[in-house]
Design a protein around this motif. Sequence first.
Motif, PDB file in Angstrom:
ATOM      1  N   THR A 133       0.836  -1.203   0.000  1.00  0.00           N
ATOM      2  CA  THR A 133       0.000   0.000   0.000  1.00  0.00           C
ATOM      3  C   THR A 133       0.872   1.254   0.000  1.00  0.00           C
ATOM      4  OG1 THR A 133      -1.744  -1.185   1.157  1.00  0.00           O
ATOM      5  CG2 THR A 133      -1.827   1.215   1.226  1.00  0.00           C
ATOM      6  N   THR A 134       1.944   1.248   0.772  1.00  0.00           N
ATOM      7  CA  THR A 134       2.862   2.383   0.819  1.00  0.00           C
ATOM      8  C   THR A 134       3.483   2.627  -0.556  1.00  0.00           C
ATOM      9  OG1 THR A 134       3.358   1.909   3.130  1.00  0.00           O
ATOM     10  CG2 THR A 134       4.917   3.308   1.954  1.00  0.00           C
ATOM     11  N   VAL A 135       3.911   1.571  -1.210  1.00  0.00           N
ATOM     12  CA  VAL A 135       4.499   1.696  -2.551  1.00  0.00           C
ATOM     13  C   VAL A 135       3.452   2.216  -3.537  1.00  0.00           C
ATOM     14  CG1 VAL A 135       5.441   0.361  -4.489  1.00  0.00           C
ATOM     15  CG2 VAL A 135       6.288  -0.025  -2.174  1.00  0.00           C
ATOM     16  N   LEU A 136       2.228   1.713  -3.455  1.00  0.00           N
ATOM     17  CA  LEU A 136       1.160   2.143  -4.360  1.00  0.00           C
ATOM     18  C   LEU A 136       0.835   3.628  -4.164  1.00  0.00           C
ATOM     19  CD1 LEU A 136      -0.967   1.375  -6.484  1.00  0.00           C
ATOM     20  CD2 LEU A 136      -2.512   0.876  -4.601  1.00  0.00           C
ATOM     21  N   VAL A 137       0.730   4.081  -2.926  1.00  0.00           N
ATOM     22  CA  VAL A 137       0.446   5.489  -2.646  1.00  0.00           C
ATOM     23  C   VAL A 137       1.590   6.372  -3.138  1.00  0.00           C
ATOM     24  CG1 VAL A 137       0.195   7.171  -0.772  1.00  0.00           C
ATOM     25  CG2 VAL A 137      -1.125   5.059  -0.737  1.00  0.00           C
ATOM     26  N   SER A 138       2.819   5.954  -2.914  1.00  0.00           N
ATOM     27  CA  SER A 138       3.972   6.719  -3.381  1.00  0.00           C
ATOM     28  C   SER A 138       3.984   6.815  -4.906  1.00  0.00           C
ATOM     29  CB  SER A 138       5.255   6.061  -2.883  1.00  0.00           C
ATOM     30  OG  SER A 138       6.379   6.721  -3.366  1.00  0.00           O
ATOM     31  N   ALA A 139       3.693   5.734  -5.585  1.00  0.00           N
ATOM     32  CA  ALA A 139       3.660   5.740  -7.052  1.00  0.00           C
ATOM     33  C   ALA A 139       2.526   6.621  -7.572  1.00  0.00           C
ATOM     34  CB  ALA A 139       3.509   4.320  -7.581  1.00  0.00           C
ATOM     35  N   THR A 140       1.393   6.599  -6.908  1.00  0.00           N
ATOM     36  CA  THR A 140       0.265   7.437  -7.319  1.00  0.00           C
ATOM     37  C   THR A 140       0.603   8.913  -7.143  1.00  0.00           C
ATOM     38  OG1 THR A 140      -1.287   5.701  -6.708  1.00  0.00           O
ATOM     39  CG2 THR A 140      -2.173   7.915  -6.933  1.00  0.00           C
ATOM     40  N   ASN A 141       1.227   9.269  -6.027  1.00  0.00           N
ATOM     41  CA  ASN A 141       1.635  10.665  -5.805  1.00  0.00           C
ATOM     42  C   ASN A 141       2.674  11.113  -6.831  1.00  0.00           C
ATOM     43  OD1 ASN A 141      -0.074  10.962  -3.641  1.00  0.00           O
ATOM     44  ND2 ASN A 141       1.477  10.454  -2.122  1.00  0.00           N
ATOM     45  N   ALA A 142       3.614  10.245  -7.164  1.00  0.00           N
ATOM     46  CA  ALA A 142       4.614  10.579  -8.177  1.00  0.00           C
ATOM     47  C   ALA A 142       3.947  10.792  -9.535  1.00  0.00           C
ATOM     48  CB  ALA A 142       5.670   9.483  -8.273  1.00  0.00           C
ATOM     49  N   ASP A 143       2.965   9.976  -9.856  1.00  0.00           N
ATOM     50  CA  ASP A 143       2.244  10.124 -11.121  1.00  0.00           C
ATOM     51  C   ASP A 143       1.491  11.456 -11.172  1.00  0.00           C
ATOM     52  OD1 ASP A 143       1.271   9.122 -13.671  1.00  0.00           O
ATOM     53  OD2 ASP A 143      -0.673   8.898 -12.666  1.00  0.00           O
ATOM     54  N   VAL A 144       0.869  11.836 -10.071  1.00  0.00           N
ATOM     55  CA  VAL A 144       0.149  13.113 -10.010  1.00  0.00           C
ATOM     56  C   VAL A 144       1.126  14.278 -10.192  1.00  0.00           C
ATOM     57  CG1 VAL A 144      -1.112  14.655  -8.449  1.00  0.00           C
ATOM     58  CG2 VAL A 144      -1.790  12.263  -8.657  1.00  0.00           C
ATOM     59  N   ARG A 145       2.277  14.215  -9.502  1.00  0.00           N
ATOM     60  CA  ARG A 145       3.282  15.277  -9.637  1.00  0.00           C
ATOM     61  C   ARG A 145       3.799  15.371 -11.070  1.00  0.00           C
ATOM     62  NH1 ARG A 145       4.991  13.205  -4.805  1.00  0.00           N
ATOM     63  NH2 ARG A 145       6.727  12.101  -5.761  1.00  0.00           N
TER      64      ARG A 145
END
Length: 185
Positions: free
Chosen positions: A35-47
């Motif tokens: 979940t931590t990896v998924l949230v980090s990847a989603t935030n990076a995609d948004v940025r």
Amino acid sequence: MRRLWARLVSEESGYNLIELLTAMAILGLVMTSLTTVLVSATNADVRMNQNFQAQTQARMALDRFRREGHAACRADPAGPTASITLTFLTSGTCPASGGRQVSWCTVATGANRYGLFRATGATCDATAAKIADYLTIASTFNYQTTSQQRPKIAINFPVNPYPNSTRGTYTLDGDVVLRNVNRTA
């Protein structure tokens, strides 16, 4: 057949509570890390999307300004400024005042954040069409005149979707020569 069935049932054993809790704890750790990896990847995609959109808007704004600047016969005011008005040829001559005009300006839209606006006419404000967003400075235009050369407008568009962070600022610089102006002596 009954003996076989009885033997199978008697040898059947399940999980005890300790084994079940251990398996659930391991599964919980794995799911938490995923979940931590998924949230980090989603935030990076948004940025990355915000950076891409801001940079694309700035590039398109610079291209549009270049086209209009090359066609202009006069620009006002001179020097570093947050707004500039371009005047176009009317009947083959550059009008001393009025005529067909387009104004470009930067307007504050937040803390350390400016939008680039374009309006038809001599005035420009936040009610005009927004062309680009997330500029980090207000004075983006610098109208310069030099002897024996056509006037030019130096443009500086620093773009950052996270204006409170200096990291990741993308800067577009360019010079637009007013081609319909005679060289100054």
